[in-house]
Design an enzyme around this catalytic site. Structure first.
Site, short mmCIF file in Angstrom:
data_model
loop_
_atom_site.label_atom_id
_atom_site.label_comp_id
_atom_site.label_asym_id
_atom_site.label_seq_id
_atom_site.Cartn_x
_atom_site.Cartn_y
_atom_site.Cartn_z
N GLU A 245 41.56 14.57 -25.96
CA GLU A 245 42.09 14.62 -27.32
C GLU A 245 42.69 16.02 -27.44
O GLU A 245 41.98 17.01 -27.24
CB GLU A 245 40.95 14.38 -28.31
CG GLU A 245 41.42 14.00 -29.68
CD GLU A 245 41.35 15.16 -30.62
OE1 GLU A 245 42.40 15.82 -30.78
OE2 GLU A 245 40.28 15.42 -31.16
N CYS A 279 42.91 20.23 -35.14
CA CYS A 279 44.04 19.62 -34.46
C CYS A 279 44.72 18.62 -35.37
O CYS A 279 45.88 18.31 -35.21
CB CYS A 279 43.62 18.98 -33.14
SG CYS A 279 42.38 17.74 -33.38
#
Ligand code: UN1
Length: 486
Positions: A245, A279
């Protein structure tokens, strides 16, 4: 939290840890831990240190690899231990909130959300263990921005499926990782099934390029994910899973029918909460030109109300960025924009600590944003009513696809835009951070990650033996069929 403590209870539980010094060292199954020697920093306050860490040596890595054993207990027993760990996490809330503030610069609301998410990961995976063989030995490499939640989520999925885990936390946050591993051991996770190896890139490289490793979970930059993938292809068995990720250039589109108050609140939360160090955070705001001046004036007013300071202080909305390297990199980006007269608004940062003031920068388009700026800096682009499809193409052309936000009151437009934007998480008329384990699994497409989404039904399949993955839970590859980062 299950106990729903009041603010006064939280403050009292946190208080004994105001000056506490924690210690972290490799927690290996067969070895005495060395004495911590490297000081860990408090990003908000150079005069404070939450403790010290002994980084992992090459000998420690070999010891850990040799001692690691898959967790052979039944799925029911593994699930029970992970649920006990969730209880221990909740019981430790005062210590955890203190450490999240002092080691990771987390405000109390951020810390509460983070503990909530870590506990949710433990309970969610414990309740859904697939009937399949584990990959064997899993390396889990986690980031400093969610040093408890993402650290725990990766480990919980790997352990629930019966793997042995080598956990390498981010270099900036070894203390919270060490506390988490101690709680997992206390809950009954065998010391041969979970070992902690604090350190930097050298440790990570060793743990992703040894033939004994059966799979890797990684959250961090796209650049590092690509290096890990190359190392795995060279050294690991074919088919060893990578669950990555990674980064994003997350956009939001606000059209002229949006509710301004709702849009502004969503923008402030998405861009500046956690000092922009998620993020998922909003990096590039597209605002329709007819409302741009009014919306940006309102946004500026909302920014003026943000309080920057020590995350221990309950009044703080926006804490520091993680360290001086991060601060310098972001400051250079803002300086370059200032030199080109593109800074629309900039708050004033506290004089000490690694703070970056929330900032607005005007851009001609998202293509002008060369890299992910991991801090409280929001880029703004104006677009005309005829440009919507071009804007969507520009956003997709970045190659990233993590989060995307849309504010509009036109139903057909919701469908039109969300059908076309490539992003793992699409949010309409709300903020675009704060995915929820179970109900909103989190993950990216394209350069933003391999999928499957964390906190979703297919995640654990990737921690199983490669030959069994297609059979587990119907998972056969990235949902969209788009390629993994390459
Ligand atoms: C990250 O910042 O690495 O939805 C991912 C959210 C979080 C993002 C975590 N789950 O805001």
């Amino acid at each position: 939290l299950a106990h729903a403590p009041t603010l006064a209870v939280i403050e009292a539980a946190r208080a004994p840890f105001r000056d506490h010094r924690w210690q972290a060292a490799p927690l290996l199954a067969r070895k005495a831990t060395p004495a911590p020697e490297e000081t860990v920093a408090n990003p908000a306050n150079a005069a404070d240190s939450p403790g010290a860490v002994a980084p992992t040596s090459a000998t420690d890595i070999e010891t850990a690899l040799a001692a690691a054993r898959p967790w052979g207990d039944s799925a029911a027993d593994r699930g029970a231990a992970l649920n006990r760990a969730a209880d221990l996490y909740e019981d430790s809330f005062g210590e955890i909130f203190a450490l999240l503030a002092r080691e990771a610069g987390k405000s109390l609301p951020d810390a509460v959300a983070e503990l909530r998410e870590a506990v949710d990961f433990l309970r969610y995976y414990a309740a859904r263990i697939p009937d399949a063989d584990p990959a064997g030995l899993f390396t889990c490499i986690s980031p400093w921005n969610f040093p408890l939640a993402i650290f725990t989520g990766q480990i919980a999925a790997a352990l629930a499926t019966g793997n042995a885990v080598l956990a390498k936390p981010a270099e900036q946050t070894p203390l919270i990782a060490s506390l988490a591993v101690s709680l997992l051991h206390r809950a009954g996770v065998p010391r041969t099934a979970l070992q902690l190896l604090p350190g930097g890139g050298v440790v990570g490289a060793a743990l992703t390029s040894d033939y004994r490793v059966g799979g890797v979970a990684f959250t961090g930059s796209t650049e590092t994910a690509l290096k890990i993938r190359a190392a795995m292809a060279e050294h690991l068995a074919p088919g060893a899973p990578l669950v990555a990720e990674t980064g994003g250039l997350n956009a939001m589109i606000v059209d002229s029918t949006a509710l301004p108050e709702q849009a502004v609140q969503s923008i402030v939360e998405s861009a500046f909460q956690s000092a922009g160090q998620r993020c998922s955070a909003l990096r590039c705001l597209y605002v329709q030109e007819d409302i741009a001046d009014d919306l940006l004036a309102m946004l500026g007013g909302a920014m003026d109300a943000l309080h920057m300071g020590d995350p221990w202080d309950l009044a703080t909305d926006c804490g520091p960025v993680i360290d001086d390297d991060a601060r310098a990199g972001i400051a250079a980006h803002v300086d370059a924009a200032r030199a080109e007269n593109r800074v629309l608004k900039e708050l004033r940062a506290p004089a000490s600590g690694t703070f970056i003031a929330p900032t607005l920068i005007e851009l001609p388009g998202i293509a002008a944003l060369e890299r992910e700026i991991f801090g409280p800096v929001l880029h703004v682009v104006r677009f005309g009513s005829a440009d919507l499809d071009r804007v969507i193409d520009d956003i997709n052309a970045t190659g990233y696809g993590l989060t995307f936000g849309l504010h509009t009151r036109i139903d057909d437009r919701v469908q039109h835009v969300t059908d076309r934007v490539h992003a793992g998480n699409l949010y309409v008329n709300r903020n675009q951070i704060g995915a929820i384990v179970g109900s909103q699994p989190f993950g990216g497409e394209g350069l933003s990650g391999t999928g499957p989404k964390a906190g979703g039904p297919h995640y654990m399949a990737r921690f199983c033996a490669p030959d069994r993955q297609a059979a587990v839970d119907g998972w056969t590859g990235p949902a969209t069929g788009r390629p993994e980062p390459a």
